[in-house]
Design an enzyme around this catalytic site. Structure first.
Site, mmCIF file in Angstrom:
data_model
loop_
_atom_site.group_PDB
_atom_site.id
_atom_site.type_symbol
_atom_site.label_atom_id
_atom_site.label_comp_id
_atom_site.label_asym_id
_atom_site.label_seq_id
_atom_site.Cartn_x
_atom_site.Cartn_y
_atom_site.Cartn_z
ATOM 1 N N HIS A 45 0.794 -1.231 0.000
ATOM 2 C CA HIS A 45 0.000 0.000 0.000
ATOM 3 C C HIS A 45 0.823 1.276 0.000
ATOM 4 C CE1 HIS A 45 -4.206 -1.329 0.447
ATOM 5 N NE2 HIS A 45 -3.658 -2.403 0.979
ATOM 6 N N LYS B 43 -9.186 13.893 3.682
ATOM 7 C CA LYS B 43 -8.337 12.707 3.747
ATOM 8 C C LYS B 43 -7.437 12.854 4.957
ATOM 9 C CE LYS B 43 -7.044 13.763 -0.525
ATOM 10 N NZ LYS B 43 -6.959 12.657 -1.459
ATOM 11 N N ARG B 44 -6.753 11.777 5.337
ATOM 12 C CA ARG B 44 -5.828 11.894 6.452
ATOM 13 C C ARG B 44 -4.842 13.049 6.196
ATOM 14 N NH1 ARG B 44 -5.883 8.145 10.848
ATOM 15 N NH2 ARG B 44 -3.967 9.216 11.447
ATOM 16 N N LYS C 234 0.339 14.204 1.223
ATOM 17 C CA LYS C 234 -0.951 14.539 0.604
ATOM 18 C C LYS C 234 -1.092 16.054 0.353
ATOM 19 C CE LYS C 234 -3.529 10.553 2.527
ATOM 20 N NZ LYS C 234 -4.309 9.967 1.411
ATOM 21 N N THR D 240 -8.651 6.550 -2.959
ATOM 22 C CA THR D 240 -9.976 6.028 -3.295
ATOM 23 C C THR D 240 -11.028 7.126 -3.195
ATOM 24 O OG1 THR D 240 -10.130 5.203 -1.034
ATOM 25 C CG2 THR D 240 -9.639 3.598 -2.774
ATOM 26 N N LYS E 251 -14.612 8.238 -5.361
ATOM 27 C CA LYS E 251 -15.928 8.535 -4.788
ATOM 28 C C LYS E 251 -16.454 9.877 -5.307
ATOM 29 C CE LYS E 251 -14.258 6.399 -0.495
ATOM 30 N NZ LYS E 251 -13.636 6.774 0.808
HETATM 31 C C1 LIG Z 1 -12.378 6.974 1.174
HETATM 32 C C2 LIG Z 1 -11.956 7.362 2.519
HETATM 33 C C3 LIG Z 1 -10.608 7.591 2.798
HETATM 34 C C4 LIG Z 1 -9.522 7.523 1.745
HETATM 35 O O1 LIG Z 1 -9.341 8.818 1.212
HETATM 36 P P1 LIG Z 1 -8.105 9.197 0.270
HETATM 37 O O2 LIG Z 1 -8.416 10.579 -0.165
HETATM 38 O O3 LIG Z 1 -8.125 8.239 -0.867
HETATM 39 O O4 LIG Z 1 -6.883 9.103 1.094
HETATM 40 C C5 LIG Z 1 -10.252 7.951 4.082
HETATM 41 N N1 LIG Z 1 -11.177 8.085 5.050
HETATM 42 C C6 LIG Z 1 -12.491 7.888 4.815
HETATM 43 C C7 LIG Z 1 -13.469 8.068 5.923
HETATM 44 C C8 LIG Z 1 -12.925 7.519 3.547
HETATM 45 O O5 LIG Z 1 -14.221 7.311 3.323
#
Ligand SMILES: *Cc1c(COP(=O)(O)O)cnc(C)c1O
Length: 876
Positions: free
Chosen positions: A414, A609-610, A615, A720, A724
């Site tokens: 990952h 995101k985190r 990032k 991911t 979305k």
């Molecule tokens: C989809 C999702 C992530 C992943 O987000 P990235 O932008 O791809 O790092 C992290 N936390 C939650 C709650 C999510 O639904």
């Protein structure tokens, strides 16, 4: 021979099997050929779904009232929304259980090969809405609940997220479970039942992140079934003595023994009876407490063993792509995390082996019936653990055992970030798992002998490939162990998989051949991430395509049919109106939760995101400041021609990640200043929404016009949330990284906004930063100006931010100074594009239309076919 699991118990239930009988008069008798003979009249009752299955509104209200009065012991005239949620959940659970039982019976009878998804994280979010959707009972429950005087939406809001994960990796595991069940693939998840999930994030008045515990099990959890009779003993510490008979076996004894107890979570597929299982382990002391100490009046000593056993599954570690060193964890913390990993893999393997042994097949057939997927390196101890069982308990030879192991495991990488690659200090492993360290050394010895044979005299290569990294202390490299112990290895997007092959596992590709190293691009489940979170859009799609929802939600490529409607004005208006209502829903959410008023006649720009330097939330906030300074310098007439914009951030930082927390502080304080500035607040608003979660994502994503995925090229494995957003018609602003690249391939480069340097340039740029640094004022004056304003205190005490700003001024490992200008240019292109409303909506429709590839159904079918060799096994 003593060992973690009594060898005699493998293949048998841990406790004597109770005498079981079939309920007579209700169920068919099954003869040896599998033919069913039903008691008179019962077949019709079951097939009509009348035994145990809710079928219409009145059955649902009956079941609801029944549960409220009996299971919950609540009086019907004294029920609040939370009680009503619980009653609805229990009613839905009954339906899941009927399907779950049928699915498990079907698997037992057909005995197909199964896959096991080992993940230390499952970020499930809420369950009720998803369960009802997958059962096809959403409408019926809504109506039933309404008849009883409640509103379904209010009840859904009462459910607390199951947040047993940090971010993308844990949410991926949850999407994959949904897709496995929906595609009728026999997959079980294995994880830990943490008492505390990911911490709750609070923001102090100064803008600091504070962490509060997440006691999600405070109320009874209707979605799990305790299996108090499914238990295994797991050993830690003690002594491992190699036998002197030359067999390679050893005897591991002494130390601490802890019990693993199973809790099962039902995973319903969409529009199918298939309901798979997620088994979560909880630790408990082998003996409640030490009776001798108790009788001697030493109460504390009596409960001590109980405390340390319970600690193993007490809390999820809150690090995401950050090493435990960075988290500056104390030694005890590291030891506990190692114990978590072993506890979970040992219990899961024992359970998998017991299930296999119940089939009566010889152990050498194991890989024909079980594939075990390692979600990152966290479960890598399963490799030496299976070796230990096969050699010490099953008494196989080393070669036989290694043959089985390397045909059973599959490893998903990952990250290629060096600081996030897992390593364990050799002395710690030796202390906690003495037998496993012996096995790891043996694996390493045989492995390096083979490397030496292929590349004679190449000492550097041996040192690079060794499972053991030299140093003080020596460390075990878990990615190397996962790689050589697995049948196949994959990355999670095309670019990432290529980087795995050419950087961190390059030597292994040269040694083992490239065919072992593949790619499975991540996906997301369209059930949760489109139909549930954006049901208006989902309904419009169904109506427009004239394809049943239950068809296209499982065959997402069908979305392409939307392309034919981009020129349909009426359709475009409906599309845009839904986006607008989703913005209003988000604004209401912010109003009720934070008391802040968000304007909805603006472009919504979202980065959630985190928090992590790679990032680059910092790039985004510095861009916001740049926009603010630009707006401030304009005359009112000039300003009035500008695009109105609301910027949203959300995300948690690892508690010990100082720089990430400073970024949050900066965002919050910039928001405080900007939102109060009368000159600009009609044109630019900024919000940091605390406590990012799956449920918050479900409100934010459908409301987004543009979302940002702006990692330094080559650092984001896939992402991911990009998928979305695009699935919900939000456009993408991003770097040429991770799955952004494949999204652009699908939707066309005209429909995404790309900027920044490409992956091959990154190494050179970093070299220049180190050896030929150019002062930031010269290299990127626009950015220098922004940094100076922050330093000068425009957003409160400038000194506070110096450590953050210095990461950019010196070293700039994540290349903000290289990408800032092209980032600002890309933002300007987004503004221009947004002002052409019609064309923007067309881009939005085209984006959703081309997202078929990013369904997790596609991803899980790739794993099933190209990795696990599994077949769909529908409940007949
Ligand atoms: C989809 C999702 C992530 C992943 O987000 P990235 O932008 O791809 O790092 C992290 N936390 C939650 C709650 C999510 O639904």
């Amino acid at each position: 021979m003593t060992s973690t699991i009594d060898p005699k118990s493998i293949g048998k239930p841990q406790r004597p099997r109770r005498h079981v009988r079939t309920l007579t008069g209700y169920l068919p008798e099954v003869d040896v050929t599998g033919k069913e003979k039903w008691p008179k009249g019962e077949e019709e009752v079951w097939k009509a779904g009348m035994r145990g299955v809710d079928k219409d509104v009145s059955d649902i209200t009956k079941s609801f009232v029944n549960h409220a009065q009996t299971s919950l012991a609540r009086q019907a005239y004294n029920l609040d929304d939370f009680g009503a949620y619980e009653a609805a959940a229990l009613a839905a659970r009954d339906d899941l259980l009927v399907n779950w039982n049928e699915t498990q019976l079907n698997y037992t009878r057909k005995n197909p090969k199964r896959a096991y998804y080992l993940s230390l994280e499952f970020l499930m979010g809420r369950t009720l809405d998803n369960a009802l959707l997958n059962l096809g009972l959403k409408g019926e429950f809504e109506e039933g609940v309404k008849k009883l005087g409640f509103n379904m939406e209010d009840l859904l809001e009462k459910e607390r997220d199951a947040a047993l994960g940090n971010g993308g990796l844990g949410r991926l595991a949850a999407c994959y479970l949904d897709s496995s069940a929906s595609q009728e693939i026999p997959v079980w998840g294995y994880g830990l039942r943490y008492q505390y999930g990911i911490f709750q994030q609070l923001i102090s008045p100064e803008g600091n992140q504070l962490e509060a515990p997440d006691p999600w099990l405070e109320h009874q959890n209707p979605w799990e079934l305790p299996r108090l009779d499914v238990t295994y003993e797991v050993r830690f510490y003690g002594h491992a003595e190699r036998s002197s008979d030359g067999s390679g076996r050893a005897n591991w004894s002494g130390g601490q023994e802890v019990m693993a107890v199973a809790y099962d979570v039902m995973i319903p597929g969409y529009n199918t009876k298939t309901t798979n299982n997620l088994r979560l382990w909880q630790s408990k002391p082998k003996r409640g407490f030490d009776l001798n100490s108790f009788n001697a009046g030493n109460y504390e000593a009596a409960v001590e063993s109980s405390n340390s056993a319970a600690a193993i599954t007490s809390v999820l570690y809150p690090n995401d792509h950050t090493s435990t060193d960075l988290a500056n964890e104390a030694t005890v913390g590291k030891e506990l995390r190692l114990k978590q990993q072993y506890f979970w893999t040992a219990a899961s393997l024992a359970d998998i082996l017991r299930r296999f042994k119940n089939t009566g097949k010889p152990i050498t057939d194991f890989p024909d019936y079980a594939a075990i997927q390692l979600n990152d390196t966290h479960p890598t101890l399963a490799i030496p653990e299976l070796m230990r069982i096969l050699i010490d308990e099953e008494e196989l030879s080393w070669n036989q055992a290694w043959q089985i192991v390397t045909n059973t495991f599959f490893y998903t990488n990952h990250t290629v970030l060096p600081e996030a690659l897992e390593k364990w200090a050799v002395p710690l492993v030796e202390h906690v798992l003495p037998r496993h360290l012996q096995i790891i050394y043996d694996i390493n010895m045989y492995f390096l002998q083979a490397v030496e044979k292929k590349f004679p005299g190449d000492r550097d290569r041996l040192a690079r490939m060794s499972l053991i990294e030299e140093g003080y202390p020596k460390q075990v490299r878990m990615a190397h162990l996962a790689c050589i112990g697995s049948r196949k290895v994959n990355g999670v997007a095309e670019l990432h998989s290529e980087l795995v092959r050419t950087t961190i596992l390059k030597d292994f590709v040269e040694f083992e051949g490239v065919s072992k190293f593949g790619n499975v691009t991540n996906g997301v489940t369209p059930r949760r991430w489109l139909d549930q979170c954006n049901h208006e859009l989902s309904d419009l799609i169904t109506k427009t395509l004239k394809i049943e929802k239950k068809v296209w939600l499982k065959d997402l490529a069908k979305l392409e049919g939307l392309l034919a409607f981009t020129e349909d004005k009426n359709f475009r208006e409906q599309w845009a109106a839904i986006k607008q209502r989703n913005k209003e829903r988000l604004a209401r959410h912010v109003q009720t939760t934070l008391g802040l008023t968000v304007r909805t006649d603006a472009m919504f720009d979202v980065q959630i995101k985190r928090l992590h330097e790679y990032k680059r939330q910092t790039l985004n906030i510095l861009g916001v400041i740049h926009r603010y300074l630009t707006l401030k310098s304009m005359t009112p007439a000039e300003r009035s021609k500008c695009n109105r914009k609301v910027v949203f951030f959300a995300g948690k930082a690892a508690p010990a990640y100082y720089i990430a927390k400073l970024t949050i502080r900066l965002i919050v304080n910039v928001a405080r200043v900007i939102n109060a500035d009368a000159d600009t607040k009609d044109f630019l608003q900024l919000y940091f929404l605390p406590d990012y979660s799956v449920s918050l994502a479900e409100v934010l994503i459908p409301a987004s016009d543009i979302s940002q995925h702006i990692s330094t090229a080559g650092t984001e494995a896939s992402g991911t949330s990009n998928m979305k957003f695009c699935l919900n018609g939000g456009l993408l602003l991003g770097t040429v990284d991770g799955a952004n690249i494949e999204i652009a391939e699908e939707v066309g480069e005209n429909n995404v906004f790309f900027f920044g340097h490409l992956t091959p340039a990154v190494e050179d740029l970093r070299y220049q930063h180190a050896y030929h640094p150019v002062p930031i004022e010269q290299k990127c004056p626009a950015l220098a100006k922004v940094l100076n304003e922050v330093s000068a205190g425009m957003f409160g005490d400038g000194g506070v931010y110096e450590p953050l700003l210095n990461t950019i001024r010196q070293g700039d490992y994540y290349l903000l100074t290289d990408d800032f200008d092209s980032y600002i240019a890309a933002l300007a292109m987004v503004d221009d594009a947004y002002l052409d409303r019609d064309e923007w909506i067309k881009k939005s429709i085209r984006t959703t239309a081309k997202m078929g590839k990013f369904s997790s159904d596609r991803a899980i079918l790739e794993y099933a076919e190209s990795y696990w060799n599994l077949e769909q096994t529908p409940v007949s």
